[in-house]
Design a protein around this motif. Structure first.
Motif, PDB file in Angstrom:
ATOM      1  N   ALA A   1      57.936  14.838 -35.393  1.00  0.00           N
ATOM      2  CA  ALA A   1      58.336  16.158 -34.905  1.00  0.00           C
ATOM      3  C   ALA A   1      57.352  17.245 -35.329  1.00  0.00           C
ATOM      4  O   ALA A   1      57.563  18.412 -35.038  1.00  0.00           O
ATOM      5  N   PHE A   2      56.291  16.852 -36.059  1.00  0.00           N
ATOM      6  CA  PHE A   2      55.347  17.842 -36.585  1.00  0.00           C
ATOM      7  C   PHE A   2      53.910  17.440 -36.275  1.00  0.00           C
ATOM      8  O   PHE A   2      53.646  16.305 -35.891  1.00  0.00           O
ATOM      9  N   GLU A   3      52.996  18.402 -36.472  1.00  0.00           N
ATOM     10  CA  GLU A   3      51.577  18.087 -36.472  1.00  0.00           C
ATOM     11  C   GLU A   3      51.153  17.992 -37.937  1.00  0.00           C
ATOM     12  O   GLU A   3      51.295  18.969 -38.677  1.00  0.00           O
ATOM     13  N   ALA A   4      50.661  16.833 -38.368  1.00  0.00           N
ATOM     14  CA  ALA A   4      50.216  16.704 -39.741  1.00  0.00           C
ATOM     15  C   ALA A   4      48.854  17.366 -39.911  1.00  0.00           C
ATOM     16  O   ALA A   4      47.964  17.161 -39.090  1.00  0.00           O
ATOM     17  N   VAL A   5      48.724  18.183 -40.936  1.00  0.00           N
ATOM     18  CA  VAL A   5      47.455  18.870 -41.170  1.00  0.00           C
ATOM     19  C   VAL A   5      46.623  18.102 -42.193  1.00  0.00           C
ATOM     20  O   VAL A   5      45.474  17.759 -41.966  1.00  0.00           O
ATOM     21  N   ALA A   6      47.247  17.863 -43.354  1.00  0.00           N
ATOM     22  CA  ALA A   6      46.537  17.168 -44.428  1.00  0.00           C
ATOM     23  C   ALA A   6      47.557  16.642 -45.424  1.00  0.00           C
ATOM     24  O   ALA A   6      48.704  17.087 -45.447  1.00  0.00           O
ATOM     25  N   ALA A   7      47.104  15.672 -46.202  1.00  0.00           N
ATOM     26  CA  ALA A   7      47.922  15.220 -47.329  1.00  0.00           C
ATOM     27  C   ALA A   7      47.060  15.416 -48.564  1.00  0.00           C
ATOM     28  O   ALA A   7      45.890  15.041 -48.576  1.00  0.00           O
TER      29      ALA A   7
ATOM     30  N   ILE B   1      47.911  14.569 -61.360  1.00  0.00           N
ATOM     31  CA  ILE B   1      47.927  14.351 -59.922  1.00  0.00           C
ATOM     32  C   ILE B   1      46.497  14.018 -59.525  1.00  0.00           C
ATOM     33  O   ILE B   1      45.562  14.700 -59.950  1.00  0.00           O
ATOM     34  N   LEU B   2      46.308  12.949 -58.749  1.00  0.00           N
ATOM     35  CA  LEU B   2      44.955  12.629 -58.293  1.00  0.00           C
ATOM     36  C   LEU B   2      44.565  13.635 -57.223  1.00  0.00           C
ATOM     37  O   LEU B   2      45.285  13.804 -56.241  1.00  0.00           O
ATOM     38  N   PRO B   3      43.436  14.336 -57.379  1.00  0.00           N
ATOM     39  CA  PRO B   3      43.065  15.366 -56.403  1.00  0.00           C
ATOM     40  C   PRO B   3      42.506  14.755 -55.128  1.00  0.00           C
ATOM     41  O   PRO B   3      41.370  14.988 -54.756  1.00  0.00           O
ATOM     42  N   ARG B   4      43.328  13.979 -54.442  1.00  0.00           N
ATOM     43  CA  ARG B   4      42.860  13.285 -53.256  1.00  0.00           C
ATOM     44  C   ARG B   4      43.252  14.085 -52.018  1.00  0.00           C
ATOM     45  O   ARG B   4      44.300  14.733 -52.011  1.00  0.00           O
ATOM     46  N   THR B   5      42.425  14.068 -50.998  1.00  0.00           N
ATOM     47  CA  THR B   5      42.756  14.743 -49.743  1.00  0.00           C
ATOM     48  C   THR B   5      42.622  13.736 -48.613  1.00  0.00           C
ATOM     49  O   THR B   5      41.606  13.051 -48.514  1.00  0.00           O
ATOM     50  N   ILE B   6      43.642  13.617 -47.786  1.00  0.00           N
ATOM     51  CA  ILE B   6      43.585  12.721 -46.628  1.00  0.00           C
ATOM     52  C   ILE B   6      43.694  13.557 -45.372  1.00  0.00           C
ATOM     53  O   ILE B   6      44.592  14.389 -45.238  1.00  0.00           O
ATOM     54  N   LEU B   7      42.748  13.336 -44.447  1.00  0.00           N
ATOM     55  CA  LEU B   7      42.721  14.115 -43.210  1.00  0.00           C
ATOM     56  C   LEU B   7      42.550  13.199 -42.013  1.00  0.00           C
ATOM     57  O   LEU B   7      42.259  12.016 -42.153  1.00  0.00           O
ATOM     58  N   GLY B   8      42.740  13.777 -40.825  1.00  0.00           N
ATOM     59  CA  GLY B   8      42.373  13.131 -39.568  1.00  0.00           C
ATOM     60  C   GLY B   8      43.002  11.775 -39.322  1.00  0.00           C
ATOM     61  O   GLY B   8      44.198  11.588 -39.521  1.00  0.00           O
ATOM     62  N   ASP B   9      42.169  10.808 -38.909  1.00  0.00           N
ATOM     63  CA  ASP B   9      42.671   9.494 -38.513  1.00  0.00           C
ATOM     64  C   ASP B   9      43.333   8.763 -39.670  1.00  0.00           C
ATOM     65  O   ASP B   9      44.356   8.101 -39.513  1.00  0.00           O
ATOM     66  N   GLU B  10      42.720   8.907 -40.859  1.00  0.00           N
ATOM     67  CA  GLU B  10      43.275   8.225 -42.026  1.00  0.00           C
ATOM     68  C   GLU B  10      44.695   8.712 -42.300  1.00  0.00           C
ATOM     69  O   GLU B  10      45.589   7.940 -42.636  1.00  0.00           O
ATOM     70  N   LEU B  11      44.888  10.022 -42.107  1.00  0.00           N
ATOM     71  CA  LEU B  11      46.194  10.620 -42.314  1.00  0.00           C
ATOM     72  C   LEU B  11      47.198  10.065 -41.309  1.00  0.00           C
ATOM     73  O   LEU B  11      48.293   9.633 -41.669  1.00  0.00           O
ATOM     74  N   ALA B  12      46.789  10.033 -40.027  1.00  0.00           N
ATOM     75  CA  ALA B  12      47.670   9.521 -38.975  1.00  0.00           C
ATOM     76  C   ALA B  12      48.071   8.087 -39.263  1.00  0.00           C
ATOM     77  O   ALA B  12      49.236   7.689 -39.094  1.00  0.00           O
ATOM     78  N   GLU B  13      47.084   7.294 -39.727  1.00  0.00           N
ATOM     79  CA  GLU B  13      47.340   5.887 -40.043  1.00  0.00           C
ATOM     80  C   GLU B  13      48.367   5.747 -41.168  1.00  0.00           C
ATOM     81  O   GLU B  13      49.292   4.949 -41.100  1.00  0.00           O
ATOM     82  N   ARG B  14      48.146   6.564 -42.222  1.00  0.00           N
ATOM     83  CA  ARG B  14      49.037   6.488 -43.366  1.00  0.00           C
ATOM     84  C   ARG B  14      50.477   6.846 -42.967  1.00  0.00           C
ATOM     85  O   ARG B  14      51.425   6.166 -43.351  1.00  0.00           O
ATOM     86  N   ILE B  15      50.601   7.912 -42.163  1.00  0.00           N
ATOM     87  CA  ILE B  15      51.939   8.346 -41.740  1.00  0.00           C
ATOM     88  C   ILE B  15      52.609   7.247 -40.933  1.00  0.00           C
ATOM     89  O   ILE B  15      53.774   6.911 -41.135  1.00  0.00           O
ATOM     90  N   GLU B  16      51.822   6.625 -40.033  1.00  0.00           N
ATOM     91  CA  GLU B  16      52.395   5.577 -39.192  1.00  0.00           C
ATOM     92  C   GLU B  16      52.854   4.388 -40.029  1.00  0.00           C
ATOM     93  O   GLU B  16      53.972   3.892 -39.866  1.00  0.00           O
ATOM     94  N   SER B  17      51.995   3.960 -40.967  1.00  0.00           N
ATOM     95  CA  SER B  17      52.351   2.763 -41.735  1.00  0.00           C
ATOM     96  C   SER B  17      53.519   3.048 -42.669  1.00  0.00           C
ATOM     97  O   SER B  17      54.396   2.209 -42.855  1.00  0.00           O
ATOM     98  N   LYS B  18      53.555   4.239 -43.237  1.00  0.00           N
ATOM     99  CA  LYS B  18      54.671   4.587 -44.118  1.00  0.00           C
ATOM    100  C   LYS B  18      55.980   4.658 -43.347  1.00  0.00           C
ATOM    101  O   LYS B  18      57.014   4.152 -43.778  1.00  0.00           O
ATOM    102  N   THR B  19      55.943   5.306 -42.167  1.00  0.00           N
ATOM    103  CA  THR B  19      57.145   5.421 -41.346  1.00  0.00           C
ATOM    104  C   THR B  19      57.685   4.036 -41.009  1.00  0.00           C
ATOM    105  O   THR B  19      58.887   3.782 -41.086  1.00  0.00           O
TER     106      THR B  19
END
Lengths: 439, 493
Positions: free
Chosen positions: A119-125, A293-311
């Protein structure tokens, strides 16, 4: 004389306030952002997500990463669904962001909310927080192996603390799934501090905590059995990963930044780059280290992939209720009926006492309900967005003041003074000092 | 020792004292305005302290805490509107006494009791932090459940003349706490399709509605009568005389100890502390004294006000020794510590002892300042309430609306507040007490959460409620509290 001077002073202040007010909201242009960007944090001030969002807010402001500031708005409650729902329905102009971790996905999987990440547009994790399995120091379980084997040998006896419907709940189930036959007695405990107290008091056998919580609570008689990550963590090198021990569970959580569906991709990319730059500032790196907290940033395709696999992962897990729990709603309604019947019985069959109302003077119900009626109109006007706070308040105070004083001419000046000072004063205090948006 | 020196250097610097004065005065003012509470003030101030030195930030926040809990007694006494939830019990006796022509006396009792309550609980704070922390973890979920049961029975027995009406009111309060997420299943319940109800009804709008709005409606009905906002004239009658110290010393001590103890227990704070101390004072009073309760009893005011201030010291104990908040405000303070990179718990004692001593020190200094400020300024603060009624009511309405709205910036909370205002007015008309409703509303979620947690841990068995010694004590006490009045009534017949 003094009185006249006082009136002049107030009129002057009102004019000044009105002048200040007229400046707000003017100005237009092309490039985003033209006005402050609101970040909705669906938790109380001071919580983990709130703290983290404010660290990034400060980094963005101090390093001039954006021409306009971020403004944090807390909308707590409903397992974060109040805040997420608000952003979901907000205008997709880029000025309303949501900062929320994987609870957005887990609450959808458990049926708490009707929508998930789609229901959202993911920007970054940003900022990865690991999880650990903890026991009390004096616990009989020396290793993760002991714990898991006991869970298998005596299923549903080990009291395992999680927070139902949140990522910790899913980590518990994931652990069970790695050893066929192993079952915990999952106990809901609310937040980390409650879980700590329950663990230390011996009310739980083991529990899941975030790495940040482990660091914070270390020294309170707790022992970590395993870290639920892919490789050992620098901050806690002595703690083995669950994977090393033969229970391949990876569970970490990140703070995701979301925009409403349909937001301009350029705005999404812009916000993503601002967040990425903020994550690289010294301030964020330093605070992340403090909070583990690990200062990690996930963007773009990697982010989309992570969201999909987690869901997908969350939706596959069964989160059925394991213990018969009482239906509190039914019991409460039953209690209302019983006590209500007792009260009614007393009124009908009891001895009549002389009404005390007789002593009271004439009650001016008309004035009371007239004012309450005006108040309802006032709230309605603001709620529907017909009038902004300042004008609605002036109108309400003037109208009700005149009504209650029966248009007494001597009080007319005071009515207007109070109306203007209250509306502009409160507006100033809340929007400027406390940065709370009024309607 | 070095840490104590550092902490006092901070506290007694010009800046430190300035922060204490500002914090306490703001806290008292906020506390005195119905609808604006200490929790809100502290939550809103927290972001402003990010740029400050953490020690200074906490001097300010703790001073606000002390001020806010104390300031509520002004409007509770003079307007029968508890400025903060903590002074609900003060309305029961403070207002009747003020109406009976002794407003200065009523305020004076409240202020001195607040001061003494703060001091006694401070002694507990500095001496008991470590040992108490060990004890509190021994309480399990069923113990908390029984404790809430006991608190509900207590409130029902003091809520009014009729126990059945009180229980009816309490059960409605429990019902009002149900909408939102079902803690057992994680599903939504009783939201009737309103997304805004997902998080349940918020405490503050319900409280402001029940107590402030219903009172405003009642006051508007009586606008023709002479104004009941009572002017405070002489300062002298506010100070305790030797006789008062003699009469009230045991009451002060008992109520402060109860307040401190309730404060230590997680989740319940100043309001429950004052409820419990008030009930204890009432049940231990002689029959002639008990007759006075609810009509302007000195004992009642002293018990309620010393206990609610005593919860401050009490609730700070688990906060600094374990990092577990003892009340709503402490939960915000906990967040503040974390934002400033401090980890409360035994580690705090080792790594940032100056922080521990600053928290302890600013509580006592703010308490002393609160006493003088209240004694000298209460008459002026009270003027906030002596503005002509026809002017005051619209202004208070606006404050209530803005206060409810600002909580989570949504109109829904404002509608909730107005709804419960009308409901509270209706309750008053048909003589159903309001306090049990609110207490039921506040405590039900705590009870429910602990019951479910306990049942999940015991695999569905209710037996631990009477098997665990602490829980058993609470259950027996509740039954006794219910049975004794019934038995007395039976014997009278």
């Amino acid at each position: 004389m003094l009185k006249i001077a006082g009136h002049f002073l107030i009129v002057f202040l009102i004019l000044l306030a009105g002048f200040q007010y007229s400046k707000i909201g003017s100005g237009s242009g092309e490039s985003f952002p033209q006005r402050p960007v609101r970040v909705v944090v669906p938790f109380n001030p001071g919580g983990g997500t709130d703290t983290y969002a404010r660290i990034l807010q400060k980094a963005i402001k101090d390093n001039d990463l954006m021409p306009q500031p971020l403004v944090i708005v807390n909308k707590p409650g409903g397992g974060a669904t109040i805040g997420s729902n608000y952003v979901k329905d907000a205008r997709n102009d880029g000025y309303t962001l949501l900062c929320l971790h994987e609870a957005l996905m887990t609450s959808h999987a458990t049926g708490q909310s009707m929508y998930g990440a789609e229901a959202f547009e993911a920007v970054a994790a940003t900022g990865e927080m690991g999880q650990v399995v903890l026991v009390a120091n004096e616990s009989l379980f020396a290793t993760m192996n002991d714990l898991m084997e006991t869970a298998k040998a005596e299923p549903e006896t080990l009291k395992f603390g999680v927070n139902l419907g949140t990522p910790t709940h899913f980590s518990g189930i994931q652990l069970e799934n790695t050893l066929p036959g192993a079952r915990f007695r999952l106990v809901t405990t609310g937040g980390g501090a409650n879980r700590l107290a329950a663990l230390m008091g011996g009310h739980l056998d083991a529990a899941i905590f975030s790495v940040g919580e482990l660091i914070r609570f270390r020294g309170n008689g707790l022992r970590a059995l395993a870290y639920l990550g892919e490789s050992r963590l620098d901050a806690i090198p002595e703690i083995p990963t669950a994977k090393e021990l033969g229970y391949p569970v990876y569970s970490s959580n990140l703070q995701y930044w979301w925009l409403p569906k349909g937001t301009d991709p350029e705005i999404i990319d812009y916000m993503a780059s601002v967040l990425k730059q903020a994550m690289e500032t010294d301030y964020v790196l330093e605070r992340s280290k403090e909070l583990e907290i690990l200062p990690r940033t996930i963007l773009g395709d990697e982010l989309a992939e992570r969201i999909e696999s987690k869901t997908k992962l969350f939706s596959l897990m069964k989160t059925e209720q394991r213990v018969d729990l009482p239906d509190v709603t039914v019991w409460t309604i039953a209690a209302i009926c019983v006590f209500g019947a007792m009260v009614l019985g007393k009124i009908v069959f009891g001895k009549r006492t002389i009404s005390e109302n007789a002593k009271e003077g004439r009650m001016r119900y008309d004035l009371a309900f007239g004012t309450v009626g005006m108040c309802l109109v006032y709230v309605l006007l603001m709620g529907l967005g017909v009038l902004p706070f300042v004008w609605a308040t002036i109108a309400f105070i003037v109208a009700s003041g005149l009504y209650l004083t029966s248009c007494d001419k001597r009080k007319l000046v005071y009515v207007f003074e109070v109306a203007f000072t209250m509306s502009f004063g409160l507006h100033y205090v809340f929007t400027v000092l406390f940065t709370i948006q009024l309607p | 020792m070095e840490a104590i020196t550092t902490a006092s250097a901070y506290l007694f610097s010009v800046q430190g004292l300035f922060l204490i004065v500002i914090g306490t005065a703001l806290g008292i003012t906020m506390g005195a305005i119905p609808g604006l509470t200490g929790a809100m003030l502290i939550a809103l101030t927290l972001p402003l302290t990010f740029g400050m030195d953490p020690v200074n930030a906490f001097i300010l926040l703790i001073s606000m805490y002390v001020g806010a809990v104390s300031g509520g007694l002004i409007t509770a006494t003079l307007l029968r509107m508890p400025g903060t939830p903590a002074s609900i019990m003060t309305t029961l006796d403070g207002y009747p006494m003020a109406r009976a022509g002794k407003p200065g006396r009523a305020l004076g009792l409240g202020i001195t009791a607040s001061f003494v309550g703060g001091c006694i609980s401070w002694l507990f704070l500095i001496s008991l932090s470590a040992p108490i922390a060990k004890y509190s973890t021994k309480l399990g979920p069923f113990d908390f459940f029984s404790l809430v049961l006991l608190a509900l029975v207590l409130i029902a027995s003091i809520g009014g003349k009729s126990i059945s009406r009180s229980f009816f009111s309490a059960s409605l309060g429990v019902f009002a706490s149900l909408p939102g997420i079902d803690k057992a299943t994680g599903n939504l319940r009783l939201t009737f399709g309103f997304d805004e109800l997902n998080g349940g009804l918020k405490l503050l709008p319900v409280l402001i509605g029940m107590f402030a709005i219903s009172q405003i409606i009642l006051d508007l009905c009586r606008i023709g009568e002479t104004i009941t906002v009572i002017p405070v004239k002489r300062k002298r009658e506010m100070l305790f005389k030797l006789k008062d110290w003699k009469d009230q010393s045991f009451n002060l001590l008992r109520s402060s100890v109860i307040g401190t103890w309730i404060g230590i227990l997680p989740g319940i704070g100043a309001n429950i502390g004052s409820v419990t101390a008030y009930s204890a004072a009432k049940s231990m009073a002689t029959p002639e004294e008990r007759e006075q309760f609810g009509k302007g009893s000195e004992i009642g005011i002293v018990a309620a006000e010393s206990a609610n201030n005593a919860t401050i010291g009490g609730s700070l104990i688990p906060l600094i020794s374990l990092g577990i908040p003892g009340s709503v405000i402490d939960a915000i303070l906990l967040g503040g510590l974390l934002i400033h990179g401090l980890q409360p718990g035994p580690l705090l004692f080792q790594q940032n002892p100056e922080m521990v001593y600053t928290i302890m020190g600013s509580m006592i200094v703010a308490n002393i300042f609160m006493f003088f400020f209240m004694v000298f300024a209460v008459r002026y603060l009270a003027r906030l309430a002596s503005v002509p009624r026809s002017m005051l009511m619209p202004v208070i309405l606006v404050f209530c609306i803005v206060g409810s709205f600002a909580l989570s910036t949504r109109m829904f909370d404002v509608w909730t507040m107005l709804f419960f205002g009308l409901l509270g007015f209706a309750f008053e008309r048909i003589k159903i007490p309001l306090a049990p409703f609110v207490i039921g509303f506040i405590l039900a979620p705590i009870a429910e959460e602990n019951l479910l947690m306990g049942l999940m841990a015991s695999n569905g068995s209710y037996l631990p409620i009477i098997q665990r010694p602490v829980s058993l004590i609470f259950v027996v006490a509740s039954i006794a509290l219910l049975a004794i009045p019934l038995y007395k009534r039976y014997r009278l017949k």
